[in-house]
Design a protein around this motif. Structure first.
Motif, PDB file in Angstrom:
ATOM      1  N   SER A  35       6.276   7.864  12.008  1.00  0.00           N
ATOM      2  CA  SER A  35       5.792   6.661  11.308  1.00  0.00           C
ATOM      3  C   SER A  35       5.178   5.675  12.298  1.00  0.00           C
ATOM      4  O   SER A  35       5.814   5.273  13.275  1.00  0.00           O
ATOM      5  CB  SER A  35       6.946   5.961  10.583  1.00  0.00           C
ATOM      6  OG  SER A  35       7.493   6.807   9.595  1.00  0.00           O
ATOM      7  N   PRO A  83       1.676  -1.237   3.465  1.00  0.00           N
ATOM      8  CA  PRO A  83       2.863  -0.394   3.638  1.00  0.00           C
ATOM      9  C   PRO A  83       4.134  -1.239   3.655  1.00  0.00           C
ATOM     10  O   PRO A  83       4.188  -2.282   4.307  1.00  0.00           O
ATOM     11  CB  PRO A  83       2.639   0.270   5.000  1.00  0.00           C
ATOM     12  CG  PRO A  83       1.190   0.156   5.264  1.00  0.00           C
ATOM     13  CD  PRO A  83       0.712  -1.064   4.553  1.00  0.00           C
ATOM     14  N   GLY A  84       5.136  -0.778   2.937  1.00  0.00           N
ATOM     15  CA  GLY A  84       6.425  -1.467   2.944  1.00  0.00           C
ATOM     16  C   GLY A  84       6.502  -2.658   2.009  1.00  0.00           C
ATOM     17  O   GLY A  84       7.545  -3.293   1.931  1.00  0.00           O
ATOM     18  N   LYS A  85       5.376  -2.995   1.327  1.00  0.00           N
ATOM     19  CA  LYS A  85       5.403  -4.164   0.436  1.00  0.00           C
ATOM     20  C   LYS A  85       5.266  -3.690  -1.017  1.00  0.00           C
ATOM     21  O   LYS A  85       4.506  -2.773  -1.317  1.00  0.00           O
ATOM     22  CB  LYS A  85       4.234  -5.118   0.761  1.00  0.00           C
ATOM     23  CG  LYS A  85       4.109  -5.487   2.239  1.00  0.00           C
ATOM     24  CD  LYS A  85       5.298  -6.251   2.737  1.00  0.00           C
ATOM     25  CE  LYS A  85       5.162  -6.641   4.201  1.00  0.00           C
ATOM     26  NZ  LYS A  85       5.143  -5.486   5.118  1.00  0.00           N
ATOM     27  N   ARG A  86       6.062  -4.345  -1.902  1.00  0.00           N
ATOM     28  CA  ARG A  86       6.005  -3.965  -3.310  1.00  0.00           C
ATOM     29  C   ARG A  86       4.765  -4.580  -3.981  1.00  0.00           C
ATOM     30  O   ARG A  86       4.117  -3.953  -4.816  1.00  0.00           O
ATOM     31  CB  ARG A  86       7.281  -4.466  -3.991  1.00  0.00           C
ATOM     32  CG  ARG A  86       7.446  -4.004  -5.404  1.00  0.00           C
ATOM     33  CD  ARG A  86       8.884  -4.160  -5.882  1.00  0.00           C
ATOM     34  NE  ARG A  86       8.920  -4.096  -7.334  1.00  0.00           N
ATOM     35  CZ  ARG A  86       8.940  -5.178  -8.115  1.00  0.00           C
ATOM     36  NH1 ARG A  86       8.958  -6.369  -7.588  1.00  0.00           N
ATOM     37  NH2 ARG A  86       8.952  -5.040  -9.431  1.00  0.00           N
ATOM     38  N   CYS A 139      14.268  -1.314   9.913  1.00  0.00           N
ATOM     39  CA  CYS A 139      14.502  -1.663   8.509  1.00  0.00           C
ATOM     40  C   CYS A 139      14.791  -3.149   8.346  1.00  0.00           C
ATOM     41  O   CYS A 139      14.323  -3.790   7.402  1.00  0.00           O
ATOM     42  CB  CYS A 139      15.659  -0.832   7.941  1.00  0.00           C
ATOM     43  SG  CYS A 139      15.242   0.913   7.771  1.00  0.00           S
ATOM     44  N   LEU A 169       4.338   1.483   8.221  1.00  0.00           N
ATOM     45  CA  LEU A 169       5.457   0.597   7.916  1.00  0.00           C
ATOM     46  C   LEU A 169       5.029  -0.853   7.702  1.00  0.00           C
ATOM     47  O   LEU A 169       5.848  -1.706   7.390  1.00  0.00           O
ATOM     48  CB  LEU A 169       6.501   0.676   9.056  1.00  0.00           C
ATOM     49  CG  LEU A 169       7.051   2.093   9.311  1.00  0.00           C
ATOM     50  CD1 LEU A 169       7.975   2.099  10.523  1.00  0.00           C
ATOM     51  CD2 LEU A 169       7.804   2.606   8.085  1.00  0.00           C
ATOM     52  N   ARG A 197       1.376   1.968  -0.555  1.00  0.00           N
ATOM     53  CA  ARG A 197       1.654   2.243   0.856  1.00  0.00           C
ATOM     54  C   ARG A 197       0.417   2.833   1.528  1.00  0.00           C
ATOM     55  O   ARG A 197       0.051   2.447   2.635  1.00  0.00           O
ATOM     56  CB  ARG A 197       2.831   3.208   0.979  1.00  0.00           C
ATOM     57  CG  ARG A 197       3.251   3.406   2.434  1.00  0.00           C
ATOM     58  CD  ARG A 197       4.441   4.305   2.574  1.00  0.00           C
ATOM     59  NE  ARG A 197       4.910   4.306   3.957  1.00  0.00           N
ATOM     60  CZ  ARG A 197       5.770   5.189   4.449  1.00  0.00           C
ATOM     61  NH1 ARG A 197       6.289   6.130   3.663  1.00  0.00           N
ATOM     62  NH2 ARG A 197       6.141   5.130   5.707  1.00  0.00           N
ATOM     63  N   MET A 221      11.684   5.503   4.540  1.00  0.00           N
ATOM     64  CA  MET A 221      10.276   5.424   4.981  1.00  0.00           C
ATOM     65  C   MET A 221      10.136   5.643   6.482  1.00  0.00           C
ATOM     66  O   MET A 221       9.043   5.892   6.979  1.00  0.00           O
ATOM     67  CB  MET A 221       9.707   4.033   4.670  1.00  0.00           C
ATOM     68  CG  MET A 221       9.405   3.771   3.206  1.00  0.00           C
ATOM     69  SD  MET A 221       8.857   2.058   2.961  1.00  0.00           S
ATOM     70  CE  MET A 221       7.287   2.053   3.810  1.00  0.00           C
ATOM     71  N   ASN A 237      11.822  -4.963   6.795  1.00  0.00           N
ATOM     72  CA  ASN A 237      12.290  -4.984   5.408  1.00  0.00           C
ATOM     73  C   ASN A 237      11.792  -3.760   4.633  1.00  0.00           C
ATOM     74  O   ASN A 237      11.183  -3.875   3.562  1.00  0.00           O
ATOM     75  CB  ASN A 237      11.833  -6.281   4.721  1.00  0.00           C
ATOM     76  CG  ASN A 237      12.572  -6.519   3.426  1.00  0.00           C
ATOM     77  OD1 ASN A 237      13.692  -6.011   3.243  1.00  0.00           O
ATOM     78  ND2 ASN A 237      11.958  -7.264   2.518  1.00  0.00           N
ATOM     79  N   VAL A 238      11.998  -2.589   5.221  1.00  0.00           N
ATOM     80  CA  VAL A 238      11.592  -1.340   4.557  1.00  0.00           C
ATOM     81  C   VAL A 238      12.835  -0.458   4.348  1.00  0.00           C
ATOM     82  O   VAL A 238      13.868  -0.636   5.002  1.00  0.00           O
ATOM     83  CB  VAL A 238      10.542  -0.555   5.381  1.00  0.00           C
ATOM     84  CG1 VAL A 238       9.250  -1.332   5.465  1.00  0.00           C
ATOM     85  CG2 VAL A 238      11.062  -0.228   6.776  1.00  0.00           C
ATOM     86  N   ASP A 239      12.692   0.509   3.421  1.00  0.00           N
ATOM     87  CA  ASP A 239      13.802   1.439   3.158  1.00  0.00           C
ATOM     88  C   ASP A 239      13.941   2.419   4.314  1.00  0.00           C
ATOM     89  O   ASP A 239      12.926   2.873   4.873  1.00  0.00           O
ATOM     90  CB  ASP A 239      13.522   2.237   1.880  1.00  0.00           C
ATOM     91  CG  ASP A 239      13.521   1.326   0.665  1.00  0.00           C
ATOM     92  OD1 ASP A 239      14.200   0.280   0.712  1.00  0.00           O
ATOM     93  OD2 ASP A 239      12.820   1.666  -0.310  1.00  0.00           O
TER      94      ASP A 239
END
Lengths: 714, 88
Positions: free
Chosen positions: B29, A61-64, B15, B35, A73, B24, B19-21
């Motif tokens: 959550s 989750p949260g990583k490209r 965030c 996350l 995710r 999200m 380092n998340v948008d």
């Protein structure tokens, strides 16, 4: 939704559910993080770098991306089917991860994460919840709290574990309940050039247990030998059933095991001899024996034996030939071979002639063959060729000590050449460390097992011998003996919890056909003397009271009473003494029986174990059984073969067979009694503990007699 | 400070640390499952919240918070306990 409580064992290999775990076409690692050196990252990295042949998806989750691989995710974001999910999330979110696996239709899951049953009651509840989720979604689960799995098959190449390196491909599968030990074993095996077919760390075994995994490995055509490291056995009877199927028959595969935890449990709380001796480890020993699982004491022993099994044919007998270039090691090897139960082969005359013709006059042409210290390759070759051709030889051990003139590599190559095509197993011991290494490499490349010391080679051969003997022993199906169950029930059902009075306990044993001497519970002096007269002398008096368990300590037993006067005096003294030292004890009466002629005192015991159910014990020593600790165990009920193995498996069996001119005890009679006790405790769940101690075993013509019994009911 | 400002502060810290948008980050959550928080980042989150709101949090209690919504509730409670005015 279908619930699986036990997986079928007759599914074809193509649709076998656990192929989703060991031969997945696609894997999702759930909970991957981008930080090298952490378990979540390393698991993903190990799958990627091992050259896995399927498709790999990181769920992060949260990583490209993780290691340049597109990350997702959620598992449910993956468009394609996923065969196996490896969960590395912390325990707190594993339930949610598993539920998502179920929703996605994933059928194989490995939970690496710790934080379950091993951390206490809260973790145990969490483990139960993930077990329930797996049942709801028909998921095969490995773990939690495990190292992961490895499949070295080139078609798969899967290292879904946090072991640093993928082991070499081989024919040995290793099942380990301990993850940490698993990594150490893999490292150790790599140093010894040992390859694996599968490596499976099964941790808390909340889903698939060692029994299901044994079934899988039995069907696995890449596996010849199964090694098992077990810390906790929960289903001993299930293991016996499965292992018997695997270790016998035309497609038999040997199982070698290490069972950790030799400390007896619950011994202090037990009130009977059997209870105090029948610790978990002792019962495990019995389970392994009945299952045909060869138990070894160390990792070294495990691999020493496994190497021989995986690389050499099974010998057809116990006879070993030893070839050496040094007398001392030959003698040491002979001692070692004999002490572990191997037999030194006696060569056929043709073999001796061939050896005499090929070797110098100073050589020893009898077993162990000494080709002399200056032996060149040709002498080793001639000796090996001769003994391999001898029908009196079942297996060969070749020893080499490095002399200045010894051409080690040439001899190694010669051994490989001569042994090629032989159907007899060969082991070598090139003694030393530096000079011999290149020769050892040549042997190992040709799959000839090498041992630094000849004693280790002999120990490995002994392990193989145990497996061969197990396969050769016919299985006797359990046949119930004729007993009067209703008579025993009439005593047991109405009895309260606690110890049965002795007369009732004897009645139960008599109903099950045990040799109970004639007896009567007498309630007065007159009745006691009259019955003693009727029996004939000498007789024994034994006080019967629900409050008196240890009769001897309270002078509640009088032995060898020769006439009516002696009986009367003993009766009055016994009643008076108990009235004085234990006035509250309720005395039901005095049991009168004949004095049993001397014989060997043995104990037949039984205990209901919360995990294993009714277990049986046999031993020698009567009241000193806990001193000698010469006992064997079995799971009741037992067949004739098990009874024989239990009775003849004690260290001092020669005493019962009639050592030093004494009369042999009635072994068949003892075995029959043991079977009957086994049947009794199997038929009546209320029997918590039972000791027949002693059973006095006379010679065959006189047979056995029960001298004392305790039965405790729950 | 009102509840909305606390929510916004929590989202900002989350965030930054993870380092998340912002899209999200929802109240439900889970820091780990939704996350992708690593264990070391959980500690960083606690430190970030303390700095953002000028409070001190009991570390064990703070680390047991699993979701963004639970974090908002926990921080609101700590703020009140430590004299930071919070409008309901």
């Amino acid at each position: 939704m279908a619930r699986l409580t036990k997986y079928s064992t007759d599914e074809g290999p193509g649709d076998y559910p656990r192929d989703r775990i060991f031969r997945p076409k696609s894997i999702a690692v759930m909970g991957v993080t981008p930080t090298p050196g952490t378990v979540p990252y390393d698991i993903f990295h190990n799958i990627l770098s091992s050259g896995y042949t399927g498709v790999l998806y990181p769920v992060a989750p949260g990583k490209r991306a993780i290691s340049s691989v597109r990350a997702y995710r959620y598992l449910t974001d993956i468009e394609d089917d996923v065969d196996l999910a490896v969960i590395v999330f912390p325990a707190a979110v594993c339930e949610r991860a598993l539920t998502m696996c179920g929703q996605k239709g994933v059928k194989g899951v490995i939970v690496i994460s710790a934080g379950f049953r091993e951390v206490g009651p809260e973790g145990a509840e969490r483990e139960q919840r993930i077990r329930d989720i797996c049942k709801d979604y028909d998921i095969s689960l490995i773990g939690p709290n495990c190292l992961g799995v490895i499949n070295t098959d080139p078609e798969i190449r899967l290292n879904a574990s946090f072991a640093r390196k993928m082991p070499a491909e081989g024919r040995i599968a290793f099942l380990s309940q301990s993850g940490a030990l698993g990594t150490a074993v893999l490292d150790y095996a790599r140093a010894k050039n040992i390859g694996f077919s599968k490596f499976i760390s099964f941790g808390n075994k909340a889903g698939v247990t060692e029994i299901g995994l044994l079934d899988y490995l039995y069907k696995d055509d890449k596996t010849d030998v199964i090694l098992l490291y077990l810390e906790e056995l929960r289903d001993g009877r299930g293991l016996i059933e499965e292992a018997k199927r695997i270790t016998r028959g035309p497609n038999a595969k040997p199982i070698l095991a290490i069972k950790a935890g030799r400390t007896p449990q619950g011994a202090d709380a037990a009130s009977s001899h059997t209870g105090s001796l029948a610790g978990e480890d002792a019962i495990c020993e019995a389970v392994f024996r009945e299952a045909g699982i060869i138990r070894v004491g160390s990792i070294e022993d495990l691999f020493d034996t496994a190497l021989l099994l995986a690389n050499q044919p099974m010998p057809s007998g116990d006879r070993v030939a030893i070839i050496t270039n040094a007398g001392g090691p030959g003698v040491m090897a002979t001692d070692a071979a004999v002490s572990v139960g191997l037999e030194m082969a006696r060569f056929a005359p043709e073999t001796t002639d061939r050896l005499r013709a090929a070797l110098p006059a100073a050589a020893n042409v009898k077993n162990p063959v000494d080709v002399i210290g200056d032996a060149p390759c040709g002498r080793y070759e001639a000796a090996l060729e001769a003994v391999l051709a001898d029908p009196e030889v079942d297996q060969v051990l070749v020893i080499l000590t490095p002399q200045s003139m010894t051409d080690i590599d040439a001899i190694a190559r010669g051994i490989v050449r001569i042994h090629a095509g032989s159907d007899k197993p060969l082991a070598c011991s090139f003694m030393g460390a530096c000079d011999v290494q290149s020769g050892i490499d040549i042997l190992q490349a040709a799959h000839i097992p090498h041992y630094i010391l000849p004693e280790w080679a002999c120990a490995a051969m002994a392990g193989v011998q145990r497996i061969r003997r197990w396969r050769d022993t016919p299985l006797v199906p359990f046949q119930p003996l004729a007993v009067d169950q209703s008579a025993a029930r009439a005593v047991i059902d109405p009895a309260p919890s606690g110890y049965l009075p002795e007369d009732q306990a004897l009645a139960v044993l008599a109903a099950y056909g045990l040799p109970v001497p004639p007896h009567r519970l007498c309630r007065s002096l007159e009745e006691t003397v009259a019955f003693a007269d009727q029996l004939g002398y000498p007789v024994v008096l034994r006080v019967v009271s629900p409050h008196i368990i240890h009769k001897f300590e309270l002078k509640g037993v009088a032995l060898d009473l020769a006439d009516a006067d002696a009986v009367a005096a003993a009766y009055e003294a016994m009643i008076a003494n108990i009235g004085k030292v234990m006035p509250a004890a309720e005395i039901c009466g005095v049991l009168v029986r004949p004095m049993i002629p001397p014989g060997r005192e043995v104990i037949l015991g039984a205990k209901r174990d919360p995990v294993f159910g009714p277990t049986l014990m046999f031993g020698v020593g009567g009241v000193f059984v806990e001193v000698f600790r010469d006992v064997t165990f079995g799971l009741a009920p037992i067949d004739a073969g098990t009874a024989s193995r239990m009775v003849r498996g004690i260290r001092s069996i020669d005493v019962l067979r009639g050592a030093r001119g004494t009369e042999a005890a009635d072994l068949a009679g003892i075995e029959g009694c043991l079977r009957r006790v086994g049947q009794l405790v199997s038929d009546f769940e209320r029997i918590a503990e039972l000791d027949v101690n002693p059973l006095i075993a006379g010679p065959a013509e006189r047979g056995c007699a029960v001298a004392d019994v305790r039965i405790r009911l729950e | 400070m009102d509840k909305q400002q606390i929510e916004q502060g929590v989202v900002k810290v989350v965030c930054q640390v993870l380092n998340v948008d912002p899209g999200m980050v929802q109240p439900e959550s889970n820091f780990v499952f939704d996350l992708g928080a690593e264990s070391v980042q959980s500690v960083e989150l606690v430190a970030g919240f303390e700095e953002e709101f000028g409070i001190e949090m009991d570390e064990d209690a703070a680390l047991s918070v699993e979701t963004v919504g639970m974090a908002v509730e926990f921080i609101t409670k700590v703020c009140k306990e430590q004299g930071v005015e919070v409008e309901e």
